[in-house]
Enzyme design. Structure first.
Site, PDB file in Angstrom:
ATOM      1  CB  THR A   1      -0.948  -0.022   1.213  1.00 37.15           C
ATOM      2  OG1 THR A   1      -1.694  -1.238   1.173  1.00 37.15           O
ATOM      3  CG2 THR A   1      -1.905   1.150   1.211  1.00 37.15           C
TER       4      THR A   1
ATOM      5  CB  VAL B   1      -1.824  -6.053   7.735  1.00 39.09           C
ATOM      6  CG1 VAL B   1      -0.929  -4.926   7.224  1.00 39.09           C
ATOM      7  CG2 VAL B   1      -1.103  -6.839   8.827  1.00 39.09           C
TER       8      VAL B   1
ATOM      9  CE1 TYR C   1       0.965  -9.113   1.930  1.00 39.47           C
ATOM     10  CE2 TYR C   1       2.671  -7.514   1.364  1.00 39.47           C
ATOM     11  CZ  TYR C   1       1.367  -7.954   1.269  1.00 39.47           C
ATOM     12  OH  TYR C   1       0.456  -7.254   0.526  1.00 39.47           O
TER      13      TYR C   1
ATOM     14  CE  LYS D   1      -0.952  -7.275   4.208  1.00 32.13           C
ATOM     15  NZ  LYS D   1      -0.462  -6.045   3.550  1.00 32.13           N
TER      16      LYS D   1
END
Length: 285
Positions: free
Chosen positions: A37, A195, A125, A153
């Site tokens: 992001t 998250v 992740y 995540k």
């Protein structure tokens, strides 16, 4: 956290201050910087170093900071991790190496090597839709045995995989949803939180939903989840973070535009985001 940019494509640190204050004021417990992001593929190593130092200094301990230091090169991942460590962040997030398409043994070796070069807690992740690389449950379970690999995540969207990870890793290993729309389902099978992208826009509501579930108010949490789903879905009409940056700008939290190869929303997409933003007053009552 999105990364604010000025008109020249440089990090806008004044806008970062306002964004950080906004996020903390609306329920964010931990800041993740330089992740997907945050347009991590656009950020140079120098950008990351400046951003890590700035965030640590400005946040001043108000919330922990997790730095996204993963790349598709083990060498450069170690270098960025050392930068983050020197800046004083609280943990790092390591995305699976994209494009290279390593084997599961290669992924294990990559994460084990990076973890051995830092004392910081490591959040794995897994986001195969973006990386073309899937970190399988068995590999996560092996990695969880490494002392400072502390969390994942999970953005595979595979609840069976997430359940297997929760079931077969130590209780101290945290499993977070990487998809806003799966926040409640992941909590329901024993996950630890989210998250979040949408929390830029509905942070208070996301936090209230999570806290309602964890305090045993399951019906209230389920109702909130259903109400918030249209907002979550709309934040991904275009490649992330195009929608959430537009939404923040519309809300008066100026963060600038996304950087190429991402492009700003078209008129149709803007109208859809505007409609959802207009409906938030009903949700927030």
């Amino acid at each position: 956290m999105v990364t604010p940019f000025d008109e020249k494509g440089e990090i806008d640190f004044s806008a970062c201050e306002r964004l950080i204050d906004h996020l903390i004021a609306t329920g964010t417990d931990v800041l993740v910087v330089a992740g997907t992001t945050g347009e991590s593929p656009y950020l140079t190593a120098d950008d990351c170093q400046k951003l890590f130092h700035f965030c640590v200094e400005y946040v001043a301990g108000r919330v922990p900071i997790v730095a996204g230091t993963g790349t598709n090169s083990t060498k450069s991942t170690v270098e960025r991790t050392r930068m983050a460590d020197a800046a004083g962040v609280d943990a790092i997030m390591l995305v699976t190496p994209y494009y290279n398409k390593p084997s599961q043994d290669g992924l294990y070796a990559h994460f084990e090597h990076v973890a051995s070069k830092t004392s910081l807690p490591v959040m794995l992740y897994n986001v195969p839709s973006r990386t073309g690389c899937h970190l399988q449950a068995e590999t996560v379970i092996r990695l969880a045995e490494i002392e400072n690999i502390a969390a994942i995540k999970e953005a595979s969207g595979d609840l069976e995989q997430i359940a297997a990870i929760i079931e077969r890793t130590p209780d101290s290993f945290a499993v977070y949803s990487g998809d806003d729309g799966l926040t409640l389902p992941v909590l329901a099978i024993g996950g630890d939180g989210i998250v979040s992208v949408a929390a830029h826009v509905i942070g208070d509501e996301m936090k209230q939903m999570v806290e309602a579930f964890l305090s045993g108010q399951k019906e209230e949490a389920a109702t909130a989840h259903r109400q918030l789903l249209p907002v979550m879905k709309t934040m991904f009409l275009a490649p992330n973070p195009s929608c959430v940056k537009y939404a923040l700008n519309q809300m008066g939290v100026a963060v600038g535009e996304v950087q190429l190869p991402l492009i700003p929303l078209n008129d149709i997409e803007k109208k859809q985001v505007d409609m959802v933003l207009g409906s938030l007053s009903t949700i927030k009552k």
